[in-house]
Design an enzyme around this catalytic site. Structure first.
Site, PDB file in Angstrom:
ATOM      1  N   LYS A 155     -54.334 -18.544  67.220  1.00 55.16           N
ATOM      2  CA  LYS A 155     -54.293 -18.696  65.985  1.00 55.16           C
ATOM      3  C   LYS A 155     -54.895 -20.066  65.659  1.00 55.16           C
ATOM      4  O   LYS A 155     -54.540 -20.993  66.616  1.00 55.16           O
ATOM      5  CB  LYS A 155     -53.111 -18.262  65.152  1.00 55.16           C
ATOM      6  N   ASP A 184     -44.616 -18.348  64.020  1.00 51.99           N
ATOM      7  CA  ASP A 184     -46.300 -17.668  64.225  1.00 51.99           C
ATOM      8  C   ASP A 184     -46.202 -16.194  64.596  1.00 51.99           C
ATOM      9  O   ASP A 184     -47.178 -15.463  64.652  1.00 51.99           O
ATOM     10  CB  ASP A 184     -47.061 -18.527  64.878  1.00 51.99           C
TER      11      ASP A 184
HETATM   12  P1  ATP Z   1     -47.346 -23.718  67.794  1.00 51.86           P
HETATM   13  O1  ATP Z   1     -48.844 -23.823  67.377  1.00 51.86           O
HETATM   14  O2  ATP Z   1     -46.682 -22.609  67.446  1.00 51.86           O
HETATM   15  O3  ATP Z   1     -46.338 -24.953  67.510  1.00 51.86           O
HETATM   16  P2  ATP Z   1     -48.393 -24.395  70.543  1.00 51.86           P
HETATM   17  O4  ATP Z   1     -49.470 -23.732  70.678  1.00 51.86           O
HETATM   18  O5  ATP Z   1     -48.307 -25.883  70.287  1.00 51.86           O
HETATM   19  O6  ATP Z   1     -47.291 -23.684  69.498  1.00 51.86           O
HETATM   20  P3  ATP Z   1     -47.242 -23.025  72.577  1.00 51.86           P
HETATM   21  O7  ATP Z   1     -47.970 -23.057  73.653  1.00 51.86           O
HETATM   22  O8  ATP Z   1     -46.775 -21.983  71.813  1.00 51.86           O
HETATM   23  O9  ATP Z   1     -47.648 -24.277  71.847  1.00 51.86           O
HETATM   24  O10 ATP Z   1     -45.447 -23.509  73.234  1.00 51.86           O
HETATM   25  C1  ATP Z   1     -44.902 -24.636  73.135  1.00 51.86           C
HETATM   26  C2  ATP Z   1     -43.793 -24.511  73.986  1.00 51.86           C
HETATM   27  O11 ATP Z   1     -42.923 -23.393  74.092  1.00 51.86           O
HETATM   28  C3  ATP Z   1     -44.105 -24.719  75.392  1.00 51.86           C
HETATM   29  O12 ATP Z   1     -44.162 -25.829  75.886  1.00 51.86           O
HETATM   30  C4  ATP Z   1     -43.233 -24.215  76.271  1.00 51.86           C
HETATM   31  O13 ATP Z   1     -42.038 -25.075  76.468  1.00 51.86           O
HETATM   32  C5  ATP Z   1     -42.446 -23.091  75.220  1.00 51.86           C
HETATM   33  N1  ATP Z   1     -42.890 -21.662  75.731  1.00 51.86           N
HETATM   34  C6  ATP Z   1     -41.677 -20.663  75.907  1.00 51.86           C
HETATM   35  N2  ATP Z   1     -42.501 -19.494  76.304  1.00 51.86           N
HETATM   36  C7  ATP Z   1     -43.779 -19.708  76.381  1.00 51.86           C
HETATM   37  C8  ATP Z   1     -44.881 -18.844  76.699  1.00 51.86           C
HETATM   38  N3  ATP Z   1     -44.864 -17.695  76.907  1.00 51.86           N
HETATM   39  N4  ATP Z   1     -45.912 -19.794  76.484  1.00 51.86           N
HETATM   40  C9  ATP Z   1     -46.290 -20.788  75.979  1.00 51.86           C
HETATM   41  N5  ATP Z   1     -45.296 -21.688  75.737  1.00 51.86           N
HETATM   42  C10 ATP Z   1     -43.839 -21.101  75.836  1.00 51.86           C
END
Ligand code: ATP
Length: 313
Positions: free
Chosen positions: A24, A151
């Site tokens: 997203k 989300d």
């Molecule tokens: P958001 O935009 O929802 O804040 P993001 O895209 O910045 O998220 P994500 O990759 O969704 O970040 O994940 C953030 C943290 O969640 C990761 O650094 C990790 O520690 C934890 N995490 C747990 N499970 C997962 C997974 N399956 N994939 C990614 N991150 C995960």
């Protein structure tokens, strides 16, 4: 709606079940005050784009997760992983044993502001619901997922949608069918979402954050007009200043996109991914090439939106 399986097996799939789930971006991210529960009140417009993680689920006699792709060797595959947490939450809700073999093929970068973790949790809920024959609706799965990640409800539905509360209350936005063309400039290292929110609170406390966005009405009316220039004027993200403050190189990425002729650019969610709007697919390809050769990001990928949410393939 949850896809139905034949009545002869009580809804339980022999497996494997394969799910594709999009990333997203936020076309509008208005961050309101900090709530007593530690979350900020949000008004956001979510938009699902064509960068996908894939999850394969099959029957097993334990709960086990393997993975390949983005974050391999870095992302823990234990009880902290959102895939495992989502499977356990569904099993507890439906009172079934949490037994499955799950394999994740990740293309959404870790901590990229693209909600990859929430996407994987949404995919898991849908996969295990089909595998275990628990027969829940997408709305019921969204309710189970919301406490794990704000989300997740959106990623079960997809498209373009308004998110309120801490983002977990989702209402679809019915716009005329239009495909928007984006380029995602993906950084080498992630940014922690809680840190970006804390930085915004600090900037606001010392009066150095830009004025907060007002309602998403302007964005909603821009979406109906199908004109990238009109949409560009209406995009906004209150977290952008905080992400740039923590990662000043993001200003160079935004400038490189602008120099390369993007209609506009903005930080995606809490960053560090920067998204650029293009006029058509050829323009998006040229922009991606220019961003890659400018050396300002690890990778630049074209992606269309809106895309459907998590789907069985
Ligand atoms: P958001 O935009 O929802 O804040 P993001 O895209 O910045 O998220 P994500 O990759 O969704 O970040 O994940 C953030 C943290 O969640 C990761 O650094 C990790 O520690 C934890 N995490 C747990 N499970 C997962 C997974 N399956 N994939 C990614 N991150 C995960």
């Amino acid at each position: 709606m949850t896809e139905a399986w034949g009545p002869e097996d009580g809804g339980r799939r022999p497996g494997p079940v394969r799910i594709r789930v999009p990333a997203k971006i936020n076309l509008h991210l208005g961050v309101g005050p900090l709530r007593p529960d530690g979350f900020h009140e949000l008004t956001t417009v979510y938009h699902a784009v064509g960068l996908f993680d894939e999850l394969r689920a099959s029957h097993g006699d334990t709960l086990a997760l393997t993975m390949e792709g983005e974050g391999q060797g870095e992302l823990a595959l234990d009880e902290t992983n959102l895939v495992i947490r989502a499977a356990r939450a569904l099993a507890a809700h439906a009172r079934v044993p949490a037994y499955a073999r799950l394999h994740l093929r990740k293309s959404i970068p870790l901590a990229g502001g693209l909600a990859g973790g929430s996407a994987d949790a949404a995919a898991t809920l849908l996969a295990c619901d089909a595998l275990w024959g628990t027969g829940l609706s997408r709305d019921e799965l969204a309710e189970i997922g919301a406490p794990l990640g704000s989300d997740i409800p959106f990623l079960l539905h997809g498209g373009t949608a308004l998110g309120t509360g801490r983002g977990e209350v989702v209402s679809p936005i019915l716009a005329r069918p239009t495909s928007w063309h984006w380029v995602l400039a993906i950084a080498g290292d992630g940014l922690s979402t809680p840190e970006v929110y804390r930085e915004l609170d600090r900037l606001r406390a010392r009066g150095s954050a830009p004025a907060a966005l007002d309602s998403a009405d302007g964005l909603m009316s821009a979406l109906r007009q199908r004109d990238p220039k009109v949409l560009a004027e209406a995009l906004g993200n209150d977290l952008q200043a905080a992400a740039v403050s923590l990662r000043p190189e993001l200003a160079d990425v935004l400038k490189a996109g602008s120099d390369a002729g993007a209609v506009t650019g903005l930080v995606s969610g809490s960053g560090p991914t920067v998204v650029f709007l293009a006029t058509d697919s050829g323009h998006a390809e040229r922009l991606a090439t220019a961003l890659t050769s400018a050396g300002v990001c690890r990778e630049a990928r074209t992606a269309r939106g809106p895309m459907p949410g998590a789907r069985i393939t």
